[in-house]
Design a protein around this motif. Structure first.
Motif, PDB file in Angstrom:
ATOM      1  N   GLU A 158     -15.752 -20.373 -17.728  1.00 52.27           N
ATOM      2  CA  GLU A 158     -15.893 -21.150 -16.493  1.00 52.27           C
ATOM      3  C   GLU A 158     -17.286 -20.932 -15.897  1.00 52.27           C
ATOM      4  O   GLU A 158     -17.764 -21.742 -15.124  1.00 52.27           O
ATOM      5  CB  GLU A 158     -14.830 -20.724 -15.467  1.00 52.27           C
ATOM      6  N   ARG A 159     -17.899 -19.808 -16.259  1.00 57.61           N
ATOM      7  CA  ARG A 159     -19.218 -19.466 -15.728  1.00 57.61           C
ATOM      8  C   ARG A 159     -20.291 -20.305 -16.398  1.00 57.61           C
ATOM      9  O   ARG A 159     -20.201 -20.629 -17.575  1.00 57.61           O
ATOM     10  CB  ARG A 159     -19.512 -17.989 -16.004  1.00 57.61           C
ATOM     11  N   GLU A 160     -21.334 -20.591 -15.654  1.00 52.74           N
ATOM     12  CA  GLU A 160     -22.429 -21.374 -16.220  1.00 52.74           C
ATOM     13  C   GLU A 160     -23.344 -20.511 -17.087  1.00 52.74           C
ATOM     14  O   GLU A 160     -23.801 -20.950 -18.135  1.00 52.74           O
ATOM     15  CB  GLU A 160     -23.245 -22.044 -15.108  1.00 52.74           C
ATOM     16  N   THR A 161     -23.642 -19.283 -16.628  1.00 54.32           N
ATOM     17  CA  THR A 161     -24.545 -18.408 -17.384  1.00 54.32           C
ATOM     18  C   THR A 161     -23.948 -17.023 -17.563  1.00 54.32           C
ATOM     19  O   THR A 161     -23.123 -16.568 -16.768  1.00 54.32           O
ATOM     20  CB  THR A 161     -25.915 -18.261 -16.684  1.00 54.32           C
ATOM     21  N   TRP A 162     -24.406 -16.374 -18.604  1.00 53.85           N
ATOM     22  CA  TRP A 162     -24.048 -14.988 -18.919  1.00 53.85           C
ATOM     23  C   TRP A 162     -25.342 -14.229 -19.171  1.00 53.85           C
ATOM     24  O   TRP A 162     -26.255 -14.762 -19.812  1.00 53.85           O
ATOM     25  CB  TRP A 162     -23.219 -14.929 -20.202  1.00 53.85           C
ATOM     26  N   SER A 163     -25.404 -12.979 -18.742  1.00 60.70           N
ATOM     27  CA  SER A 163     -26.541 -12.142 -19.120  1.00 60.70           C
ATOM     28  C   SER A 163     -26.306 -11.663 -20.550  1.00 60.70           C
ATOM     29  O   SER A 163     -25.166 -11.639 -21.027  1.00 60.70           O
ATOM     30  CB  SER A 163     -26.682 -10.946 -18.172  1.00 60.70           C
ATOM     31  N   SER A 164     -27.366 -11.272 -21.211  1.00 61.53           N
ATOM     32  CA  SER A 164     -27.216 -10.770 -22.587  1.00 61.53           C
ATOM     33  C   SER A 164     -26.387  -9.490 -22.594  1.00 61.53           C
ATOM     34  O   SER A 164     -25.626  -9.240 -23.539  1.00 61.53           O
ATOM     35  CB  SER A 164     -28.579 -10.543 -23.231  1.00 61.53           C
ATOM     36  N   VAL A 165     -26.494  -8.684 -21.546  1.00 60.60           N
ATOM     37  CA  VAL A 165     -25.698  -7.453 -21.452  1.00 60.60           C
ATOM     38  C   VAL A 165     -24.219  -7.798 -21.356  1.00 60.60           C
ATOM     39  O   VAL A 165     -23.381  -7.216 -22.061  1.00 60.60           O
ATOM     40  CB  VAL A 165     -26.138  -6.592 -20.239  1.00 60.60           C
ATOM     41  N   GLU A 166     -23.890  -8.748 -20.494  1.00 60.05           N
ATOM     42  CA  GLU A 166     -22.486  -9.155 -20.327  1.00 60.05           C
ATOM     43  C   GLU A 166     -21.927  -9.740 -21.622  1.00 60.05           C
ATOM     44  O   GLU A 166     -20.808  -9.416 -22.024  1.00 60.05           O
ATOM     45  CB  GLU A 166     -22.363 -10.194 -19.216  1.00 60.05           C
ATOM     46  N   LEU A 167     -22.704 -10.578 -22.256  1.00 53.90           N
ATOM     47  CA  LEU A 167     -22.252 -11.221 -23.486  1.00 53.90           C
ATOM     48  C   LEU A 167     -22.067 -10.198 -24.602  1.00 53.90           C
ATOM     49  O   LEU A 167     -21.066 -10.219 -25.318  1.00 53.90           O
ATOM     50  CB  LEU A 167     -23.250 -12.311 -23.884  1.00 53.90           C
TER      51      LEU A 167
END
Length: 146
Positions: free
Chosen positions: A21-30
């Protein structure tokens, strides 16, 4: 045929981005969500960005997101891009490889036909076709309990 971990991670990242549902993810989160090395994931995301599959923004408030709608991303196309035409066997290398059978082998054309059929079959599927409620539920689980 065996896909590289590079391609595997690329497909996983795209699935999470498309199923979110989120538009963006940080590389850490992903990387945390996928339980993979952030350093390796960054290389994968750079390749996906170069192919126009994701957009990346650096800095605070930045992150990664799909560059196209999931319905416009064909799985075979993505895999070909991520695999970067890695040779299927020695004789498929640009320099011809070291196989002594290259000049008279009847297997190579059959392998090439199978390779083309593999990508063609996967091109019948879009990233959107791979989304389902279970994936969306996995993606929605907060990172601290993922």
């Amino acid at each position: 045929m065996r896909l590289t971990s590079f391609s595997d991670f690329g497909l996983r990242a795209l699935l999470v981005l498309a199923g979110s549902e989120r538009e963006t993810w940080s590389s850490v989160e992903l990387a945390t969500k996928l339980d993979i090395s952030r350093d390796h994931l960054i290389k994968v995301l750079q390749r996906l960005a170069a192919g126009g599959y994701v957009q990346t923004t650096r800095g605070a408030g930045g992150g990664v997101r799909l560059a196209r709608r999931a319905t416009a991303i064909r799985i075979g196309e993505v895999l070909q891009w991520l695999e970067d035409d890695a040779p299927l066997t020695e004789c498929f290398r640009d320099d011809g490889g070291q196989c002594l059978l290259t000049g008279f082998c009847a297997l190579r054309p059959k392998l090439e036909r199978a390779r083309r059929a593999f990508y063609a079959a996967l091109n019948e599927t879009t990233l959107a076709d791979c989304l389902n409620p279970a994936l969306r539920k996995f993606v929605a689980v907060p990172l601290s309990t993922a």
